[in-house]
Design a protein around this motif. Structure first.
Motif, PDB file in Angstrom:
ATOM      1  N   LEU A  11     134.922  51.435 -23.724  1.00 33.42           N
ATOM      2  CA  LEU A  11     136.184  51.219 -24.423  1.00 33.42           C
ATOM      3  C   LEU A  11     137.209  52.297 -24.084  1.00 33.42           C
ATOM      4  CD1 LEU A  11     134.706  50.203 -27.888  1.00 33.42           C
ATOM      5  CD2 LEU A  11     135.984  48.695 -26.344  1.00 33.42           C
ATOM      6  N   LEU A  12     138.465  51.885 -24.028  1.00 33.58           N
ATOM      7  CA  LEU A  12     139.580  52.784 -23.723  1.00 33.58           C
ATOM      8  C   LEU A  12     140.607  52.676 -24.843  1.00 33.58           C
ATOM      9  CD1 LEU A  12     141.446  54.585 -22.007  1.00 33.58           C
ATOM     10  CD2 LEU A  12     142.075  52.556 -20.685  1.00 33.58           C
ATOM     11  N   ALA A  13     140.730  53.728 -25.638  1.00 36.44           N
ATOM     12  CA  ALA A  13     141.739  53.755 -26.705  1.00 36.44           C
ATOM     13  C   ALA A  13     143.134  53.772 -26.106  1.00 36.44           C
ATOM     14  CB  ALA A  13     141.525  54.984 -27.581  1.00 36.44           C
ATOM     15  N   SER A  14     144.101  53.292 -26.865  1.00 34.02           N
ATOM     16  CA  SER A  14     145.480  53.326 -26.376  1.00 34.02           C
ATOM     17  C   SER A  14     145.957  54.767 -26.264  1.00 34.02           C
ATOM     18  CB  SER A  14     146.402  52.561 -27.319  1.00 34.02           C
ATOM     19  OG  SER A  14     147.747  52.668 -26.868  1.00 34.02           O
ATOM     20  N   PRO A  15     146.585  55.118 -25.148  1.00 35.74           N
ATOM     21  CA  PRO A  15     147.125  56.466 -24.990  1.00 35.74           C
ATOM     22  C   PRO A  15     148.391  56.704 -25.810  1.00 35.74           C
ATOM     23  CG  PRO A  15     146.749  55.387 -22.859  1.00 35.74           C
ATOM     24  CD  PRO A  15     146.690  54.336 -23.915  1.00 35.74           C
ATOM     25  N   TRP A  16     148.915  55.641 -26.444  1.00 34.81           N
ATOM     26  CA  TRP A  16     150.200  55.755 -27.128  1.00 34.81           C
ATOM     27  C   TRP A  16     150.053  55.619 -28.647  1.00 34.81           C
ATOM     28  CZ3 TRP A  16     149.566  52.864 -22.617  1.00 34.81           C
ATOM     29  CH2 TRP A  16     150.140  53.456 -21.479  1.00 34.81           C
ATOM     30  N   SER A  70     158.181  45.544  -7.940  1.00 33.10           N
ATOM     31  CA  SER A  70     157.304  45.271  -6.802  1.00 33.10           C
ATOM     32  C   SER A  70     156.283  46.375  -6.564  1.00 33.10           C
ATOM     33  CB  SER A  70     158.143  45.069  -5.528  1.00 33.10           C
ATOM     34  OG  SER A  70     158.930  46.222  -5.251  1.00 33.10           O
ATOM     35  N   GLU A  71     156.548  47.580  -7.054  1.00 27.25           N
ATOM     36  CA  GLU A  71     155.632  48.686  -6.838  1.00 27.25           C
ATOM     37  C   GLU A  71     154.574  48.780  -7.945  1.00 27.25           C
ATOM     38  OE1 GLU A  71     157.889  52.236  -6.461  1.00 27.25           O
ATOM     39  OE2 GLU A  71     158.902  51.616  -4.618  1.00 27.25           O
ATOM     40  N   VAL A  72     154.954  48.443  -9.163  1.00 23.94           N
ATOM     41  CA  VAL A  72     154.060  48.676 -10.303  1.00 23.94           C
ATOM     42  C   VAL A  72     153.699  47.385 -11.024  1.00 23.94           C
ATOM     43  CG1 VAL A  72     153.757  49.949 -12.452  1.00 23.94           C
ATOM     44  CG2 VAL A  72     155.073  50.967 -10.584  1.00 23.94           C
ATOM     45  N   GLN A  73     154.678  46.535 -11.351  1.00 25.43           N
ATOM     46  CA  GLN A  73     154.503  45.393 -12.234  1.00 25.43           C
ATOM     47  C   GLN A  73     153.821  45.856 -13.531  1.00 25.43           C
ATOM     48  OE1 GLN A  73     152.975  41.850 -10.277  1.00 25.43           O
ATOM     49  NE2 GLN A  73     153.804  42.498  -8.327  1.00 25.43           N
ATOM     50  N   TRP A  74     153.163  44.926 -14.225  1.00 29.22           N
ATOM     51  CA  TRP A  74     152.447  45.279 -15.457  1.00 29.22           C
ATOM     52  C   TRP A  74     150.940  45.206 -15.227  1.00 29.22           C
ATOM     53  CZ3 TRP A  74     154.719  46.861 -20.035  1.00 29.22           C
ATOM     54  CH2 TRP A  74     156.116  46.713 -20.128  1.00 29.22           C
ATOM     55  N   ASP A  90     145.996  53.906 -13.283  1.00 30.30           N
ATOM     56  CA  ASP A  90     147.308  54.507 -13.601  1.00 30.30           C
ATOM     57  C   ASP A  90     148.016  53.772 -14.740  1.00 30.30           C
ATOM     58  OD1 ASP A  90     147.186  56.600 -11.769  1.00 30.30           O
ATOM     59  OD2 ASP A  90     148.024  55.373 -10.148  1.00 30.30           O
ATOM     60  N   LEU A  91     147.248  53.431 -15.776  1.00 30.07           N
ATOM     61  CA  LEU A  91     147.819  52.729 -16.921  1.00 30.07           C
ATOM     62  C   LEU A  91     148.944  53.534 -17.560  1.00 30.07           C
ATOM     63  CD1 LEU A  91     147.621  50.399 -19.085  1.00 30.07           C
ATOM     64  CD2 LEU A  91     146.075  51.919 -20.346  1.00 30.07           C
ATOM     65  N   ARG A  92     148.700  54.817 -17.752  1.00 33.72           N
ATOM     66  CA  ARG A  92     149.698  55.651 -18.425  1.00 33.72           C
ATOM     67  C   ARG A  92     151.005  55.693 -17.638  1.00 33.72           C
ATOM     68  NH1 ARG A  92     144.648  57.394 -19.288  1.00 33.72           N
ATOM     69  NH2 ARG A  92     144.061  58.200 -21.357  1.00 33.72           N
ATOM     70  N   LYS A  93     150.925  55.899 -16.369  1.00 33.63           N
ATOM     71  CA  LYS A  93     152.127  55.964 -15.535  1.00 33.63           C
ATOM     72  C   LYS A  93     152.809  54.607 -15.443  1.00 33.63           C
ATOM     73  CE  LYS A  93     153.668  56.865 -10.792  1.00 33.63           C
ATOM     74  NZ  LYS A  93     153.238  57.246  -9.411  1.00 33.63           N
ATOM     75  N   GLY A  94     152.033  53.555 -15.165  1.00 30.02           N
ATOM     76  CA  GLY A  94     152.611  52.234 -14.940  1.00 30.02           C
ATOM     77  C   GLY A  94     153.264  51.633 -16.163  1.00 30.02           C
ATOM     78  N   HIS A  95     152.579  51.671 -17.300  1.00 23.20           N
ATOM     79  CA  HIS A  95     153.157  51.074 -18.500  1.00 23.20           C
ATOM     80  C   HIS A  95     154.352  51.872 -19.021  1.00 23.20           C
ATOM     81  CE1 HIS A  95     150.527  47.739 -18.801  1.00 23.20           C
ATOM     82  NE2 HIS A  95     150.632  47.548 -20.111  1.00 23.20           N
ATOM     83  N   VAL A  96     154.324  53.181 -18.847  1.00 27.56           N
ATOM     84  CA  VAL A  96     155.492  53.988 -19.234  1.00 27.56           C
ATOM     85  C   VAL A  96     156.702  53.578 -18.403  1.00 27.56           C
ATOM     86  CG1 VAL A  96     156.489  56.303 -19.081  1.00 27.56           C
ATOM     87  CG2 VAL A  96     154.273  55.984 -20.174  1.00 27.56           C
ATOM     88  N   GLY A 151     139.207  57.819 -13.711  1.00 29.74           N
ATOM     89  CA  GLY A 151     139.914  58.624 -14.696  1.00 29.74           C
ATOM     90  C   GLY A 151     140.115  57.974 -16.039  1.00 29.74           C
ATOM     91  N   HIS A 152     139.336  56.929 -16.355  1.00 28.63           N
ATOM     92  CA  HIS A 152     139.460  56.304 -17.680  1.00 28.63           C
ATOM     93  C   HIS A 152     140.920  55.927 -17.945  1.00 28.63           C
ATOM     94  CE1 HIS A 152     137.380  55.346 -21.424  1.00 28.63           C
ATOM     95  NE2 HIS A 152     138.315  55.929 -22.128  1.00 28.63           N
ATOM     96  N   ASP A 153     141.538  55.240 -16.957  1.00 27.94           N
ATOM     97  CA  ASP A 153     142.985  55.036 -17.030  1.00 27.94           C
ATOM     98  C   ASP A 153     143.405  53.691 -16.434  1.00 27.94           C
ATOM     99  OD1 ASP A 153     145.621  55.717 -17.653  1.00 27.94           O
ATOM    100  OD2 ASP A 153     145.963  56.680 -15.714  1.00 27.94           O
ATOM    101  N   GLY A 154     142.687  52.621 -16.764  1.00 23.93           N
ATOM    102  CA  GLY A 154     143.079  51.308 -16.275  1.00 23.93           C
ATOM    103  C   GLY A 154     142.462  50.212 -17.121  1.00 23.93           C
ATOM    104  N   ARG A 155     143.056  49.030 -17.073  1.00 25.56           N
ATOM    105  CA  ARG A 155     142.540  47.884 -17.822  1.00 25.56           C
ATOM    106  C   ARG A 155     142.575  46.654 -16.908  1.00 25.56           C
ATOM    107  NH1 ARG A 155     142.308  49.481 -23.165  1.00 25.56           N
ATOM    108  NH2 ARG A 155     143.977  50.788 -24.015  1.00 25.56           N
ATOM    109  N   ASP A 156     141.600  45.770 -17.080  1.00 24.94           N
ATOM    110  CA  ASP A 156     141.521  44.558 -16.268  1.00 24.94           C
ATOM    111  C   ASP A 156     142.292  43.410 -16.929  1.00 24.94           C
ATOM    112  OD1 ASP A 156     140.711  43.041 -14.089  1.00 24.94           O
ATOM    113  OD2 ASP A 156     138.846  42.386 -15.042  1.00 24.94           O
TER     114      ASP A 156
END
Length: 470
Positions: free
Chosen positions: A98-103, A326-330, A335-341, A385-390
């Motif tokens: 499980l990955l808690a929300s970073p926000w 085109s580089e990140v999308q959702w 890199d969840l933290r970087k991409g969603h920010v 790095g515990h930093d992504g979701r499928d």
């Protein structure tokens, strides 16, 4: 004289062809929209409508619901633990713990709905939102899920929901297309996501630019004719249309030709109104700042949202706005933290600006705004790095505003971790049925005869979600 079966078929082939043609023409004769028309040619709804038009804010790639509008306290407590129940039988890729929300989440407005710190501007509009936390679909791949959301089918070529809406209701402005898609993505379904498929071609979406271009380039090509005056163009078009109509008199009903005739006329009329509709310089400096066109981070999506409002107030029936960096999308497998920010920063202020602008102009009452992606994300982690979701079509969030939906509510729920839709589940077909209902269209009656059977947006499923209707 006796003849063989082969000779009979050969000699009667023209007759069989006539029978086949008669059958096809009968199908086409039944294909007119099952609604009446007013004196201006606008199709009348099946029953009184709560909304007149739709603005669809498509977040390409799949935003994470438990990081945006579906707060999960239990997920926060169980970070790094194993999911205490089985994952879906079909998954896009393996995931781990499980990955808690970073926000952080905070409650806003009179409704007290919790919204992630990723969306501080939209959070201020939470009392206008109808948040569906129990969406679910069937396909864990971008292409199939995107087609399902746009057309109701993840495996066949079907008309998009924008095409069905304009097929059912027509347009309020004869000088603009009834269905416009701004900067659409060319990936994962591409043109099929705004195609009219087997509906007449004049109900197809009109694309302005695409996701690989800046919204500054979202224009209609060849909108001005530098060589011919409007009078000369009118004479030229009248000649062409006279040939088309003579041919139509000899053939009888021909949906393709009739759609072509209509598209020629629309293209001519668009020259008078489309350039003005796209002239954002007419808006005040304060309005531009409201949307964020003056900020490099928000400017691109802000222009799209501002265009959407201008089209909506000019009577365009269905406007789609696509965020597809085109580089990140959702699509943050890592890199969840970087991409969603980055993604949220690009869309948050423009979306809030659009909602407030529509409301201040009295347009939100009869404009249905729809926000969401093709699916959500898993509460379990992926990548280094515990930093992504499928990808996760089993449970996710979409929200609506205006257009006859209840405001300041959350409808349905996922489980304690956000993996599966669990309470008051809403399938994509249910969303489509409800959208049509709000527009005054019965999804069971809005059909089109094709290939020997009646088709509809919701296929053989779909229930109107009465719990979100005001």
């Amino acid at each position: 004289m006796t003849i063989s079966r082969r000779q009979l078929l050969q000699q009667c082939s023209a007759g069989f062809g006539s029978l086949a043609l008669a059958s096809l023409l009968a199908d086409e004769a039944l294909a007119a929209p099952p609604v009446s028309q007013d004196s201006a040619g606008t199709h009348l709804p099946h029953f009184p409508a709560k909304a007149k038009r739709v603005i669809f804010l498509f977040m390409k790639g799949g935003p994470s619901h438990m990081d945006t509008f579906d707060y999960k306290p239990q997920l926060q407590k169980d970070d790094h633990k194993q999911l205490p129940f089985d994952k879906p039988r079909v998954q896009f890729a393996p995931t781990g713990e499980l990955l808690a929300s970073p926000w952080k989440f905070k409650r806003y407005g009179e409704s007290g709905i919790a919204v992630s710190e990723l969306f501080p501007h939209v959070a201020q509009c939470v009392d206008d939102l109808c948040i569906i936390n129990s969406m679910h679909g069937t396909n864990p791949a971008h292409g199939g899920a995107s087609l399902k959301l746009h057309t109701g089918s993840d495996s066949f070529v079907r008309p998009s929901m924008g095409s069905w809406v304009t097929y059912g209701l027509g347009t309020e402005n004869q000088n603009l297309p009834g269905f416009i898609t701004i900067c659409p993505t060319l990936a994962h379904g591409g043109t099929k996501n705004w195609s009219s498929a087997f509906l007449p071609a004049n109900y197809s979406g009109t694309p302005l630019g695409n996701a690989s271009q800046s919204s500054e380039q979202a224009r209609v090509k060849y909108i001005r004719n530098a060589q011919l005056s409007r009078n000369s163009q009118r004479l030229q078009l009248d000649l062409i249309q006279s040939f088309n109509n003579k041919f139509l008199d000899t053939t009888g009903p021909d949906l393709a030709l009739e759609a072509r005739i209509k598209s020629f006329e629309l293209a001519f009329r668009m020259q008078t109104e489309m350039p003005e509709a796209l002239e954002l310089s007419q808006e005040s400096r304060a309005t531009h700042a409201y949307y964020g066109t003056d900020d490099p981070v928000t400017a691109d999506f802000a222009r799209q949202c501002l265009m959407a409002r201008r089209f909506a107030e000019r009577g365009v029936r269905f406007v789609q706005v696509t965020h597809s960096n085109s580089e990140v999308q959702w699509d943050q497998h890592g890199d969840l933290r970087k991409g969603h920010v980055q993604n949220a920063a690009e869309v948050d202020k423009p979306i809030a600006g659009l909602l407030r602008d529509l409301k201040s102009r009295g347009l939100l009452d009869d404009t249905l705004v729809l926000w969401g992606g093709e699916f959500g994300r898993t509460p379990t982690c992926q990548g280094k790095g515990h930093d992504g979701r499928d990808h996760n079509p089993e449970g996710f969030t979409m929200w609506l505003a205006g257009g006859g939906v209840r405001s300041g509510i959350q409808y349905g729920a996922t489980d304690d971790y956000g993996y599966y839709a669990a309470v008051d589940k809403v399938h994509i077909h249910d969303l489509h049925a409800t959208l049509l209902h709000l527009l005054g269209l019965d999804h069971l009656r809005l059909t089109h005869r094709h290939a020997g059977r009646d088709f509809r947006l919701t296929d053989v499923a779909g229930e109107v979600v009465q719990g979100i209707i005001a």
